[in-house]
Design a protein around this motif. Sequence first.
Motif, PDB file in Angstrom:
ATOM      1  N   THR A 244       8.865 -21.689  29.745  1.00 10.61           N
ATOM      2  CA  THR A 244       8.955 -20.402  29.058  1.00 10.61           C
ATOM      3  C   THR A 244       7.951 -20.397  27.907  1.00 10.61           C
ATOM      4  N   PRO A 245       7.315 -19.249  27.641  1.00 10.20           N
ATOM      5  CA  PRO A 245       6.317 -19.196  26.574  1.00 10.20           C
ATOM      6  C   PRO A 245       6.963 -19.094  25.194  1.00 10.20           C
ATOM      7  N   GLN A 246       6.377 -19.786  24.237  1.00  3.86           N
ATOM      8  CA  GLN A 246       6.734 -19.597  22.843  1.00  3.86           C
ATOM      9  C   GLN A 246       5.973 -18.390  22.307  1.00  3.86           C
ATOM     10  N   ILE A 247       6.223 -18.030  21.058  1.00  7.25           N
ATOM     11  CA  ILE A 247       5.636 -16.807  20.518  1.00  7.25           C
ATOM     12  C   ILE A 247       4.116 -16.880  20.438  1.00  7.25           C
ATOM     13  N   SER A 248       3.564 -18.091  20.424  1.00  6.08           N
ATOM     14  CA  SER A 248       2.108 -18.242  20.404  1.00  6.08           C
ATOM     15  C   SER A 248       1.480 -18.009  21.781  1.00  6.08           C
ATOM     16  N   ILE A 249       2.294 -17.778  22.805  1.00  6.97           N
ATOM     17  CA  ILE A 249       1.895 -17.441  24.170  1.00  6.97           C
ATOM     18  C   ILE A 249       1.382 -18.643  24.954  1.00  6.97           C
ATOM     19  N   ARG A 250       0.410 -19.384  24.416  1.00  6.24           N
ATOM     20  CA  ARG A 250      -0.194 -20.466  25.194  1.00  6.24           C
ATOM     21  C   ARG A 250       0.593 -21.767  25.098  1.00  6.24           C
ATOM     22  N   THR A 251       1.567 -21.864  24.184  1.00  4.49           N
ATOM     23  CA  THR A 251       2.414 -23.044  24.106  1.00  4.49           C
ATOM     24  C   THR A 251       3.697 -22.768  24.869  1.00  4.49           C
ATOM     25  N   LEU A 252       4.084 -23.702  25.730  1.00  5.60           N
ATOM     26  CA  LEU A 252       5.180 -23.489  26.664  1.00  5.60           C
ATOM     27  C   LEU A 252       6.256 -24.555  26.476  1.00  5.60           C
ATOM     28  N   SER A 253       7.508 -24.119  26.583  1.00  4.29           N
ATOM     29  CA  SER A 253       8.645 -25.030  26.520  1.00  4.29           C
ATOM     30  C   SER A 253       9.191 -25.256  27.922  1.00  4.29           C
ATOM     31  N   ASN A 254       9.636 -26.485  28.189  1.00  9.33           N
ATOM     32  CA  ASN A 254      10.244 -26.796  29.474  1.00  9.33           C
ATOM     33  C   ASN A 254      11.579 -26.060  29.573  1.00  9.33           C
ATOM     34  N   ALA A 255      11.704 -25.152  30.538  1.00  6.03           N
ATOM     35  CA  ALA A 255      12.895 -24.303  30.637  1.00  6.03           C
ATOM     36  C   ALA A 255      14.114 -25.065  31.122  1.00  6.03           C
ATOM     37  N   SER A 256      13.906 -26.153  31.827  1.00  2.42           N
ATOM     38  CA  SER A 256      15.029 -26.939  32.339  1.00  2.42           C
ATOM     39  C   SER A 256      15.558 -27.920  31.303  1.00  2.42           C
ATOM     40  N   ASP A 257      14.668 -28.422  30.461  1.00  2.21           N
ATOM     41  CA  ASP A 257      15.060 -29.424  29.479  1.00  2.21           C
ATOM     42  C   ASP A 257      14.174 -29.268  28.245  1.00  2.21           C
ATOM     43  N   ILE A 258      14.724 -28.643  27.183  1.00  3.61           N
ATOM     44  CA  ILE A 258      13.902 -28.378  25.996  1.00  3.61           C
ATOM     45  C   ILE A 258      13.563 -29.652  25.240  1.00  3.61           C
ATOM     46  N   LYS A 259      14.157 -30.762  25.639  1.00  5.77           N
ATOM     47  CA  LYS A 259      13.794 -32.034  25.016  1.00  5.77           C
ATOM     48  C   LYS A 259      12.533 -32.629  25.636  1.00  5.77           C
ATOM     49  N   GLU A 260      12.137 -32.084  26.788  1.00 10.10           N
ATOM     50  CA  GLU A 260      10.888 -32.536  27.400  1.00 10.10           C
ATOM     51  C   GLU A 260       9.694 -32.047  26.576  1.00 10.10           C
ATOM     52  N   PHE A 261       8.514 -32.579  26.882  1.00  8.26           N
ATOM     53  CA  PHE A 261       7.312 -32.221  26.136  1.00  8.26           C
ATOM     54  C   PHE A 261       6.979 -30.736  26.273  1.00  8.26           C
ATOM     55  N   ASP A 262       6.465 -30.165  25.181  1.00  7.68           N
ATOM     56  CA  ASP A 262       5.848 -28.844  25.232  1.00  7.68           C
ATOM     57  C   ASP A 262       4.427 -29.006  25.774  1.00  7.68           C
ATOM     58  N   LEU A 263       3.919 -27.950  26.378  1.00  6.52           N
ATOM     59  CA  LEU A 263       2.536 -27.942  26.855  1.00  6.52           C
ATOM     60  C   LEU A 263       1.779 -26.806  26.176  1.00  6.52           C
ATOM     61  N   LYS A 264       0.578 -27.109  25.724  1.00  6.51           N
ATOM     62  CA  LYS A 264      -0.299 -26.094  25.154  1.00  6.51           C
ATOM     63  C   LYS A 264      -1.519 -25.993  26.065  1.00  6.51           C
ATOM     64  N   LEU A 265      -1.739 -24.812  26.640  1.00  5.71           N
ATOM     65  CA  LEU A 265      -2.770 -24.639  27.656  1.00  5.71           C
ATOM     66  C   LEU A 265      -3.772 -23.562  27.242  1.00  5.71           C
ATOM     67  N   SER A 266      -5.016 -23.753  27.667  1.00  7.08           N
ATOM     68  CA  SER A 266      -6.034 -22.725  27.420  1.00  7.08           C
ATOM     69  C   SER A 266      -5.584 -21.399  28.018  1.00  7.08           C
ATOM     70  N   LEU A 267      -5.736 -20.343  27.217  1.00 11.58           N
ATOM     71  CA  LEU A 267      -5.373 -19.006  27.665  1.00 11.58           C
ATOM     72  C   LEU A 267      -6.359 -18.043  27.012  1.00 11.58           C
ATOM     73  N   THR A 268      -7.352 -17.607  27.768  1.00 10.75           N
ATOM     74  CA  THR A 268      -8.465 -16.856  27.204  1.00 10.75           C
ATOM     75  C   THR A 268      -8.133 -15.374  27.101  1.00 10.75           C
ATOM     76  N   ILE A 269      -7.143 -15.100  26.252  1.00 10.75           N
ATOM     77  CA  ILE A 269      -6.840 -13.724  25.865  1.00 10.75           C
ATOM     78  C   ILE A 269      -7.135 -13.605  24.370  1.00 10.75           C
TER      79      ILE A 269
END
Length: 567
Positions: A244-269
Motif C-alpha cells: 500500500t502506498p504511503q502519503i509520499s506515493i513512491r514509498t510503499l508499506s507491506n500490506a500483509s505485514d507492516i513489520k516487513e521492510f518498506d520499499l521506496k521506488l522510482s516514480l517519475t510523476i
Amino acid sequence: MILENWNAVNIQLVAKSLAELIYEEVLSAQESGGYFTVTLKSGVKYKFEAKRGAWDFLQINPSSIKRSPEIENIDAAVFFQDANDDLGMSEITLTHFNEEMNNTLFSEMKVLENRENVKSSDLALLSGEELQPYLSGHPKILLNKGRIGFSTRDLEKYAPEHKDKFQLMWIAVKKNALIEACSKGLKDYFQDKLLKISFDFSMEDYSLMPVHPWQYTRFIEVQFQKEIAQKTIIPLTEMGPFYTPQISIRTLSNASDIKEFDLKLSLTILNTSAYRGISSESISVGPELSEYMAEMCQADPLLKAANTDVLKEVYASGLIHQGFGAIKEAPYRYKELLGCVVRESASSKLKADEKAIMTGALFYVDNDGQSLIGEYIKRSGVSAQEWIKSYFAHVVIPLYHLQLTKGIGIVSHGQNIVLKLKSNLPAGMFIKDFQGDLRINQDFIHHFPENFKQLKALPGNYLIHDLITGHFITVLRFISPILEVQNILSEKEFYSLLGMEIDNYLKKFHPHLPVNNPMNLLRPEFEKVILNKVRFKIGYEDSSARPLPLLGKNLINPLAATYKDIL
C-alpha cells in the motif's frame, strides 16, 4: 454531496493559498478590525477573517472568504486567474498550474470523503500506516497532490487515499550494470525471502529488483528497450507481496505485514515541486550511511537518552539509462528512472504500547474541529505543557544536536521525522530518507568516512534551515495555532517552552555559541525560505537539477523574546 465537497476543497485551497502567498510576500493584506483585505493588481479583492499568529502567519477562517466582485462560490481557478498579475506566471505556466491544481482538488475530494464521520478520537487508535489515507499532505506547497502523470485509474490504484493494494513488477538486472549497496546479510533479500521461485536463467549474474507497476509500463518497458533486448534487464511479472502506498506515493508499506521492510521506488510523476525518481548518486552510500547513523545514535549519550533511532536503508539499487546518462545536462528525471531502496519500517521497531506516526499527522483536525494532537495529549494523561516539552526533548533537541555536534542536517519535514509515542506520549524519534535529505556541514566533512564525502556539503548557515524551515516552519508553524484555537496551549507558551528547552540545551552543550551566530536558534531573526514562488518563476519546464528555494524578508523569531526573558 459531490458539489458540496467540490466547493469545500476549493475554499480550503483558496484559504491555504491566501495564507501562504501572504507569508511568502507574493500578496499583501490590509487589516481592519480582525478582517483582512487583499487587493489584487487585477482589481479583484478578497476579504476574510483571520488572526495573525507566530511567524507572521495568518490563520484564515475559510468560511469567511468573500470575493469582490462577488461570485456564487469561492473557486480556486478563479482565484489564481484573479491573482496571476501578482503571481507573475506566464499564461503557459498558469495553464500547467491549473492542471496540477485540478489534480490536487480531485484527490482532496477523496480525502474529504474518507474523513466524513471519522473523528480524531478514532484516528488516535490507528497505526501510522493506517493514518495515511486521511492526511492532506504537505502544508506549505499549495498543490500538494499534483501527481502529474497519473490518470484517475492510476490514482485509484496507487494513491493512499484510495486504500488499494497492489503487487510490484519484478525484473532481473545484470549485476555488472547495477549500482548496488547493501547491509551485511541482505544482498540476496529479494531472492531468498520475497521471491522463492525458479528462473530459466542463471541468477548468479543477476539481481532481482522491484519496480512500481506504473513506472514499468510508462517508462521502463519503452525507455530501456535496448537493455531488455540485450538481456541486461529481464522482465519477469507482477508478483510477490501486496503493498500500500504511503502519503509520499513512491514509498510503499507491506500490506500483509507492516513489520516487513518498506520499499521506496522510482516514480517519475511531478509531485510537490519535483519528479519522484531516485538518484543513483546517493544509492551507493545509503545502507552504509544508515549503519553509520544508527551507530552514532547509540554511541552519543544525548541521542541515546532521547531514543533517537534510524529507519535503516538495508539495500539499494539503481540503473542509469546509458543514453540519458551520457547527456550531461539532461533533465534529472531521466537519470532517476530506475531505483529501489529497501528500508526498515517503523512498525518493525515498536513495542506493544508504542506507535509511530509521521509528525505531519499532527496537523489533522476532524470535521468537528477536534485535533489529533489534542487526542494524543488527552490520552497520555499528562498536561499539554508536559506533552509538548516531551516532543521538543525527543524531536527538536536531537535534530539540533545532530547539527551542532555532528555536522549533520536532516531535512526534517513532516514525512521524514517519525514520532514515537509510548502510551500516547512522545518518547523518541525515527529519522529516515537519506537519499538526498541528509546533508553535511562543510566544516565537519573531515570527520566523515571518505566515501561519504560525495554527500552534499553546505555551510552551517544553510544547513540549519533543514531544521528551521524543515521543522519549525513546515511542522511547528501548523501545530501551534491548532493548540491555541482549541484552548489547549497558546502559541506564546508553545514557543516559550521551545525556547527554554533550547536555552537549557545550549547552556549545557554549547555555552559559548554567540546569540547572533547563524546556528543559534535563539537569534532574533530567521531567514524566510520561499517555495511556491519558485514554481511561478520557473514554470514547468524540465531542468537538469531540482528547483532551489528563494529567500524573502527575515522572520521575527518567536523564540527570541523567550531568550531575552530568560537572561
